[in-house]
Motif scaffolding. Structure first.
Motif, PDB file in Angstrom:
ATOM      1  N   ARG A  48      69.626 -53.150  18.424  1.00 11.52           N
ATOM      2  CA  ARG A  48      70.691 -52.911  18.216  1.00 11.52           C
ATOM      3  C   ARG A  48      71.385 -54.316  17.747  1.00 11.52           C
ATOM      4  N   ILE A  49      70.669 -55.039  17.982  1.00  8.70           N
ATOM      5  CA  ILE A  49      71.047 -56.794  16.707  1.00  8.70           C
ATOM      6  C   ILE A  49      71.096 -56.559  15.370  1.00  8.70           C
ATOM      7  N   HIS A  51      74.749 -66.444  12.321  1.00  8.69           N
ATOM      8  CA  HIS A  51      75.532 -67.142  13.510  1.00  8.69           C
ATOM      9  C   HIS A  51      75.613 -65.529  14.094  1.00  8.69           C
ATOM     10  N   VAL A  52      76.191 -64.745  14.116  1.00 11.60           N
ATOM     11  CA  VAL A  52      75.808 -63.730  14.600  1.00 11.60           C
ATOM     12  C   VAL A  52      74.522 -63.154  15.221  1.00 11.60           C
ATOM     13  N   ALA A  53      73.007 -63.329  14.675  1.00  9.62           N
ATOM     14  CA  ALA A  53      72.162 -63.480  14.880  1.00  9.62           C
ATOM     15  C   ALA A  53      71.610 -63.982  15.501  1.00  9.62           C
ATOM     16  N   SER A  82      72.934 -65.837  18.146  1.00 11.72           N
ATOM     17  CA  SER A  82      74.142 -65.959  19.160  1.00 11.72           C
ATOM     18  C   SER A  82      73.101 -64.515  20.021  1.00 11.72           C
ATOM     19  N   LEU A  83      73.522 -63.389  19.624  1.00 14.82           N
ATOM     20  CA  LEU A  83      73.161 -62.420  20.324  1.00 14.82           C
ATOM     21  C   LEU A  83      71.573 -62.426  21.064  1.00 14.82           C
ATOM     22  N   SER A  84      70.923 -63.310  20.351  1.00 17.86           N
ATOM     23  CA  SER A  84      69.739 -63.036  20.142  1.00 17.86           C
ATOM     24  C   SER A  84      70.012 -64.171  21.817  1.00 17.86           C
ATOM     25  N   PHE A  85      70.187 -65.223  21.744  1.00 19.70           N
ATOM     26  CA  PHE A  85      69.850 -66.511  22.667  1.00 19.70           C
ATOM     27  C   PHE A  85      70.734 -65.755  24.010  1.00 19.70           C
ATOM     28  N   LEU A  86      72.059 -64.737  23.517  1.00 17.83           N
ATOM     29  CA  LEU A  86      73.159 -64.881  25.226  1.00 17.83           C
ATOM     30  C   LEU A  86      72.429 -63.621  25.687  1.00 17.83           C
ATOM     31  N   GLU A  87      71.412 -63.042  25.052  1.00 11.43           N
ATOM     32  CA  GLU A  87      71.197 -61.367  25.378  1.00 11.43           C
ATOM     33  C   GLU A  87      69.705 -61.949  25.514  1.00 11.43           C
ATOM     34  N   ASN A  88      68.821 -63.300  25.931  1.00  8.09           N
ATOM     35  CA  ASN A  88      67.084 -63.828  25.753  1.00  8.09           C
ATOM     36  C   ASN A  88      65.937 -62.958  25.385  1.00  8.09           C
ATOM     37  N   LEU A  89      66.729 -62.981  24.143  1.00  6.28           N
ATOM     38  CA  LEU A  89      65.979 -62.365  23.084  1.00  6.28           C
ATOM     39  C   LEU A  89      65.102 -63.343  22.172  1.00  6.28           C
ATOM     40  N   ILE A  90      65.021 -64.005  22.407  1.00 10.73           N
ATOM     41  CA  ILE A  90      63.911 -64.787  21.208  1.00 10.73           C
ATOM     42  C   ILE A  90      63.110 -65.787  22.669  1.00 10.73           C
ATOM     43  N   GLU A 101      63.957 -71.441  18.014  1.00  8.49           N
ATOM     44  CA  GLU A 101      64.318 -70.804  18.304  1.00  8.49           C
ATOM     45  C   GLU A 101      65.462 -69.651  17.693  1.00  8.49           C
ATOM     46  N   VAL A 102      66.229 -70.487  16.443  1.00  5.16           N
ATOM     47  CA  VAL A 102      67.217 -70.675  14.891  1.00  5.16           C
ATOM     48  C   VAL A 102      65.678 -70.406  14.418  1.00  5.16           C
ATOM     49  N   ALA A 103      65.101 -71.027  13.959  1.00  4.58           N
ATOM     50  CA  ALA A 103      63.972 -70.694  12.836  1.00  4.58           C
ATOM     51  C   ALA A 103      63.489 -69.500  13.332  1.00  4.58           C
ATOM     52  N   LYS A 104      62.935 -68.998  14.642  1.00  7.36           N
ATOM     53  CA  LYS A 104      62.007 -67.227  14.651  1.00  7.36           C
ATOM     54  C   LYS A 104      63.513 -66.212  14.339  1.00  7.36           C
ATOM     55  N   VAL A 105      64.979 -66.434  15.266  1.00  7.50           N
ATOM     56  CA  VAL A 105      65.805 -65.514  14.193  1.00  7.50           C
ATOM     57  C   VAL A 105      65.458 -65.598  12.880  1.00  7.50           C
TER      58      VAL A 105
END
Length: 396
Positions: free
Chosen positions: A5-6, A384-386, A388-396, A310-314
């Motif tokens: 979805r992201i 910014h979007v990817a 934020s959403l990945s962190f808040l939804e525990n997807l990293i 985390e950011v590097a992975k995203v």
């Protein structure tokens, strides 16, 4: 929400290129100096209000807003700096600054526009994530002022902080997410030397403040070369010296202004103390007095391990492994995002804005020729979007 979805939301952002480019060009044409960003703040509020968000002013020219998700969860801060510089624009672009001697020569116009697009997309999809996204459009970064105003207002709280800066020395399409030291601390200093006037033909009757000040300028460099470990990066830069009233009068006063840049807090305090001692000692030798005034513009910016990973992975998922730099050399330039980072663990990343086919996009920041490749705008917004959403939804 899941990763698929992201990905769909990120693809949706491609249709918004015209929006983010037009916003960036509006801010570029209408730059405002630190603590004078009233019209910039007005436009930011207008955009945020159109997304259904309530806004709050911070010390007059900063803007704060929150995007609340569908339920309780974590909180992430997204920050963009909004101020311009006292630089005359010379690049000849079709949307040059309308204000003589004022220019967005560092990319803050792009930072602001990119975060506004991110806010637009995240607001649209707020029912699909849990938690809170805190938007900080921060004033007066160039004078090390605005970050502390957001902190004093009690707005810098949460689980993560995240900021983006464009970089003309990174090719567009690439991003740096580098752990550890990224930017130096910045301390402004003013040294006032008090002497005694006399005719230059009788120097013994006076105390030459200009000579004392000049001796301080030269001797200060020995603090770097002889009092500092060569492996510790330290800069003592003195950019301004004012003294004297006439060519044939011993100057009775002098004022020096400069900056100290270091990478580590313990070295920062040591160098400040040494410069004060040196100035007073030199003044005393020649019968003068010296006083030093410091202003703390920002702490060193040091990216901690976990948020940076985390950011590097995203970013790798967004741009590909080869386009994410994790070992960029640190800079002795400063950025007061460091104050956010000290209070809420986070990461400051650099998004490439240079294009070898467009020379002005490769010049140094703070230059009147400075320009960006506007493809960097969407990349910054998507990050910014990817994240934020990945962190808040525990997807990293």
């Amino acid at each position: 929400m899941n990763n698929l979805r992201i990905d769909e939301i990120i693809r949706e952002m491609d249709a918004e290129r015209g929006y983010v480019v037009s916003l960036r060009r509006f801010f570029h044409e209408n730059p405002e100096l630190p603590r004078e960003e009233y019209s910039t703040a007005d436009r930011i509020e207008k955009e945020l209000n159109s997304f259904g968000l309530e806004t709050r002013r911070v010390d007059g020219t900063g803007v704060y807003a929150e995007i609340k998700g569908s339920g309780e969860g974590k909180a992430i801060i997204l920050r963009a700096d909004i101020d311009a510089l006292p630089v005359e624009e010379t690049n000849g672009c079709s949307f040059m600054s309308k204000k003589k001697g004022v220019m967005h020569a560092c990319g803050h116009d792009a930072h602001t526009a990119s975060l506004l697009l991110a806010a637009k997309i995240l607001s649209k999809h707020k029912e699909e994530f849990k938690g809170i996204i805190k938007l900080c459009f921060q004033q007066a970064e160039e004078i090390g002022y605005g970050a502390m105003e957001f902190i004093k207002a009690g707005l810098v709280t949460g689980d993560r902080s995240f900021g983006i800066h464009l970089a003309s020395n990174i090719p567009v399409g690439k991003v740096s997410a580098t752990e550890g030291p990224n930017n130096a601390s910045v301390d402004y200093f003013k040294i006032t030397v008090k002497g005694r006037g006399a005719h230059v033909s009788t120097p013994e009757k006076g105390v030459d403040a200009l000579f004392v000040a000049s001796s301080i300028v030269v001797s200060a460099q020995a603090l770097v070369t002889r009092r500092t470990n060569p492996t510790d990066s330290v800069v003592i830069g003195i950019g301004k010296l004012e003294a004297g009233t006439a060519y044939n009068i011993v100057a009775k006063s002098a004022v020096l202004e400069g900056t100290i840049r270091v990478m580590y807090p313990e070295i920062r305090e040591k160098v400040k103390k040494e410069l004060e001692d040196l100035s007073k000692s030199i003044a005393s030798i020649y019968g003068a007095e010296a006083e030093i005034e410091y202003k703390d513009f920002t702490s060193p910016l040091i990216n901690p391990h976990e948020p940076t990973e985390e950011v590097a992975k995203v970013a790798k998922k967004l741009l590909g492994d080869d386009n994410v730099i994790t070992n960029r050399p640190y800079s002795l330039g400063g950025d007061d995002f460091a104050e956010f980072n000290l209070r809420v663990p986070g990461t400051y990343v650099y998004v490439g804005s240079g294009n070898s086919e467009r020379p002005n996009t490769l010049v140094a920041h703070h230059d009147g020729l400075f320009e960006i490749d506007e493809d960097s705008l969407l990349i910054a917004s998507k990050l910014h979007v990817a994240y934020s959403l990945s962190f808040l939804e525990n997807l990293i």
